[in-house]
Design an enzyme around this catalytic site. Structure first.
Site, PDB file in Angstrom:
ATOM      1  N   GLN A  58      -9.293  11.757  50.525  1.00  0.00           N
ATOM      2  CA  GLN A  58      -8.572  10.642  49.947  1.00  0.00           C
ATOM      3  C   GLN A  58      -7.133  11.232  49.257  1.00  0.00           C
ATOM      4  O   GLN A  58      -6.582  10.297  48.906  1.00  0.00           O
ATOM      5  CB  GLN A  58      -9.378  10.257  48.778  1.00  0.00           C
ATOM      6  CG  GLN A  58     -10.974   9.455  49.024  1.00  0.00           C
ATOM      7  CD  GLN A  58     -11.825   9.308  48.100  1.00  0.00           C
ATOM      8  OE1 GLN A  58     -11.819   8.325  47.504  1.00  0.00           O
ATOM      9  NE2 GLN A  58     -12.334  10.372  47.615  1.00  0.00           N
ATOM     10  N   HIS A 118      -5.665   7.848  52.834  1.00  0.00           N
ATOM     11  CA  HIS A 118      -4.861   7.099  51.844  1.00  0.00           C
ATOM     12  C   HIS A 118      -3.485   7.418  52.066  1.00  0.00           C
ATOM     13  O   HIS A 118      -2.688   7.358  51.190  1.00  0.00           O
ATOM     14  CB  HIS A 118      -5.519   7.755  50.451  1.00  0.00           C
ATOM     15  CG  HIS A 118      -6.800   6.876  49.958  1.00  0.00           C
ATOM     16  ND1 HIS A 118      -7.431   7.226  48.771  1.00  0.00           N
ATOM     17  CD2 HIS A 118      -7.325   5.877  50.746  1.00  0.00           C
ATOM     18  CE1 HIS A 118      -8.584   6.406  48.728  1.00  0.00           C
ATOM     19  NE2 HIS A 118      -8.609   5.530  49.908  1.00  0.00           N
ATOM     20  N   CYS A 142      16.142   4.518  57.132  1.00  0.00           N
ATOM     21  CA  CYS A 142      15.516   4.672  58.559  1.00  0.00           C
ATOM     22  C   CYS A 142      16.186   4.984  59.616  1.00  0.00           C
ATOM     23  O   CYS A 142      17.074   4.042  59.943  1.00  0.00           O
ATOM     24  CB  CYS A 142      14.521   3.383  58.724  1.00  0.00           C
ATOM     25  SG  CYS A 142      13.634   3.309  60.181  1.00  0.00           S
ATOM     26  N   CYS A 190      15.613   2.301  62.630  1.00  0.00           N
ATOM     27  CA  CYS A 190      16.093   0.675  62.586  1.00  0.00           C
ATOM     28  C   CYS A 190      17.168   0.353  61.675  1.00  0.00           C
ATOM     29  O   CYS A 190      17.829  -0.540  61.351  1.00  0.00           O
ATOM     30  CB  CYS A 190      14.936  -0.226  62.518  1.00  0.00           C
ATOM     31  SG  CYS A 190      14.418  -0.283  60.560  1.00  0.00           S
ATOM     32  N   GLY A 232     -15.160  16.579  44.816  1.00  0.00           N
ATOM     33  CA  GLY A 232     -14.241  16.201  43.975  1.00  0.00           C
ATOM     34  C   GLY A 232     -13.616  14.948  43.803  1.00  0.00           C
ATOM     35  O   GLY A 232     -12.774  14.383  44.019  1.00  0.00           O
ATOM     36  N   ALA A 269     -14.589  22.828  42.303  1.00  0.00           N
ATOM     37  CA  ALA A 269     -14.705  23.076  43.682  1.00  0.00           C
ATOM     38  C   ALA A 269     -14.447  24.676  44.322  1.00  0.00           C
ATOM     39  O   ALA A 269     -14.980  24.958  45.326  1.00  0.00           O
ATOM     40  CB  ALA A 269     -13.656  22.041  44.263  1.00  0.00           C
TER      41      ALA A 269
HETATM   42  N1  APR Z   1     -13.579  20.759  41.056  1.00  0.00           N
HETATM   43  C1  APR Z   1     -14.491  19.696  41.458  1.00  0.00           C
HETATM   44  N2  APR Z   1     -14.540  18.396  41.124  1.00  0.00           N
HETATM   45  C2  APR Z   1     -13.743  18.201  39.974  1.00  0.00           C
HETATM   46  C3  APR Z   1     -12.671  19.274  39.556  1.00  0.00           C
HETATM   47  C4  APR Z   1     -12.662  20.448  40.044  1.00  0.00           C
HETATM   48  N3  APR Z   1     -11.880  21.480  39.646  1.00  0.00           N
HETATM   49  N4  APR Z   1     -11.863  18.648  38.618  1.00  0.00           N
HETATM   50  C5  APR Z   1     -12.208  17.218  38.617  1.00  0.00           C
HETATM   51  N5  APR Z   1     -13.186  17.112  39.477  1.00  0.00           N
HETATM   52  C6  APR Z   1     -13.888  15.780  39.809  1.00  0.00           C
HETATM   53  C7  APR Z   1     -14.213  14.802  38.508  1.00  0.00           C
HETATM   54  O1  APR Z   1     -15.266  15.154  37.875  1.00  0.00           O
HETATM   55  C8  APR Z   1     -14.178  13.658  39.311  1.00  0.00           C
HETATM   56  O2  APR Z   1     -15.406  13.077  39.790  1.00  0.00           O
HETATM   57  O3  APR Z   1     -13.290  14.994  40.709  1.00  0.00           O
HETATM   58  C9  APR Z   1     -13.165  13.780  40.490  1.00  0.00           C
HETATM   59  C10 APR Z   1     -11.928  13.181  40.424  1.00  0.00           C
HETATM   60  O4  APR Z   1     -12.086  11.754  40.489  1.00  0.00           O
HETATM   61  P1  APR Z   1     -10.631  10.903  40.626  1.00  0.00           P
HETATM   62  O5  APR Z   1      -9.616  11.231  39.520  1.00  0.00           O
HETATM   63  O6  APR Z   1     -11.328   9.407  40.253  1.00  0.00           O
HETATM   64  O7  APR Z   1     -10.123  11.106  42.101  1.00  0.00           O
HETATM   65  P2  APR Z   1     -10.660  10.409  43.350  1.00  0.00           P
HETATM   66  O8  APR Z   1     -12.189  10.204  43.562  1.00  0.00           O
HETATM   67  O9  APR Z   1     -10.004  11.159  44.551  1.00  0.00           O
HETATM   68  O10 APR Z   1      -9.949   9.092  43.529  1.00  0.00           O
HETATM   69  C11 APR Z   1     -10.001   8.142  44.332  1.00  0.00           C
HETATM   70  O11 APR Z   1      -8.413   6.651  43.674  1.00  0.00           O
HETATM   71  O12 APR Z   1      -6.468   5.904  42.732  1.00  0.00           O
HETATM   72  C12 APR Z   1      -7.112   6.319  43.779  1.00  0.00           C
HETATM   73  O13 APR Z   1      -6.085   6.619  45.991  1.00  0.00           O
HETATM   74  C13 APR Z   1      -6.443   7.242  44.696  1.00  0.00           C
HETATM   75  O14 APR Z   1      -7.434   8.589  46.222  1.00  0.00           O
HETATM   76  C14 APR Z   1      -7.517   8.226  45.214  1.00  0.00           C
HETATM   77  C15 APR Z   1      -8.578   7.337  44.623  1.00  0.00           C
END
Ligand code: APR
Length: 239
Positions: free
Chosen positions: A95, A112, A141, A144, A180, A224
């Protein structure tokens, strides 16, 4: 009846890049780098105030030059290489819009979109570019002659990329690993339950239990960059 081919799908979210120094989306008081999502990550925002949105993404694009892939990105590259050597199917879906998976050497489906890419809002031409990073100058662009390209980012209200390929991989998977992601943004948040429904082993790494976690999932709490290398070694034993 032939045995099902071993097949892995890995989904990553902002948490995998947090250890490289990129901010996650949720957890900052509902704001993303100081902005409400609807002010910078919707087609309406781009129509209403393109200068603000352009500037916001130019800053994100610049930030890529200040970070490096971490042990989790590298671990997944190793996993993919081992899978290829063992004729195990492997699909990496992210994502994330950063380029850390590819800089670690992985092929990845960016559902995304990508910060490294711009797209013409008129003719849809795609341009890979991390050179033209001025905050207040649009990139025109070349195909175009339209005055400005937009970030090739799937904004809220737009259709994610590669959904057919991802669905096909999910329906065949024997192992699904989520790393994550908070499990709140669909359709990605639904992949875990599709994998469970097809009988895959489901493994989830995150700092906090994600919204879509189920007792059937094998949850590995932690960063992670610390958890994924061990998980990769474990999976390689199992394949
Ligand atoms: N290692 C593992 N997990 C982690 C770490 C880390 N160091 N730091 C944070 N996290 C976890 C958090 O606990 C949380 O569950 O990563 C997650 C991050 O969540 P979000 O910030 O919501 O990110 P994501 O799930 O990728 O968001 C999804 O939302 O706004 C949109 O398009 C955007 O792709 C994005 C989508």
């Amino acid at each position: 009846m032939s045995a099902q081919r071993t097949s892995l799908v890995v989904l990553t979210g902002a948490g995998i890049s947090a250890d490289s120094g990129l901010a996650t989306f949720r957890g900052g008081g509902g704001l993303w780098e100081g902005h409400r999502v609807e002010d910078v990550a919707t087609p309406q925002a781009w129509r209403r105030d393109p200068a603000l949105v352009w500037r916001f993404y130019q800053l994100r694009r610049r930030a890529l030059g200040t970070v490096e892939p971490n042990a989790a990105h590298r671990g997944l590259t190793e996993l993919a290489a081992e899978c290829a050597a063992r004729d195990v199917a492997f699909t990496l879906v992210t994502q994330n819009v950063d380029d850390l998976h590819e800089r670690a050497g992985s092929a990845v489906l960016h559902m995304h979109g990508e910060l490294a890419q711009l797209r013409c809002e008129r003719c849809d031409a795609l341009v890979r570019d991390l050179e033209r990073l001025e905050l207040d100058v649009y990139v025109p662009c070349a195909s175009c002659s339209h005055a400005r390209l937009r970030p090739d980012i799937v904004w809220f209200g737009e259709m994610p990329y590669f959904l057919d390929a991802i669905d096909e991989a999910l329906r065949a998977c024997t192992h699904f690993v989520s790393i994550g992601t908070s499990g709140v943004v669909y359709p990605a948040a639904g992949f875990l339950s599709v994998a469970r429904d097809v009988g895959a082993r489901t493994i989830v790494n995150s700092l906090d239990p994600p919204e879509n976690l189920d007792p059937r999932d094998d949850f590995r709490a932690g960063r992670a960059s610390e958890v994924v290398p061990g998980l990769v070694a474990e999976l390689l034993q199992d394949l």
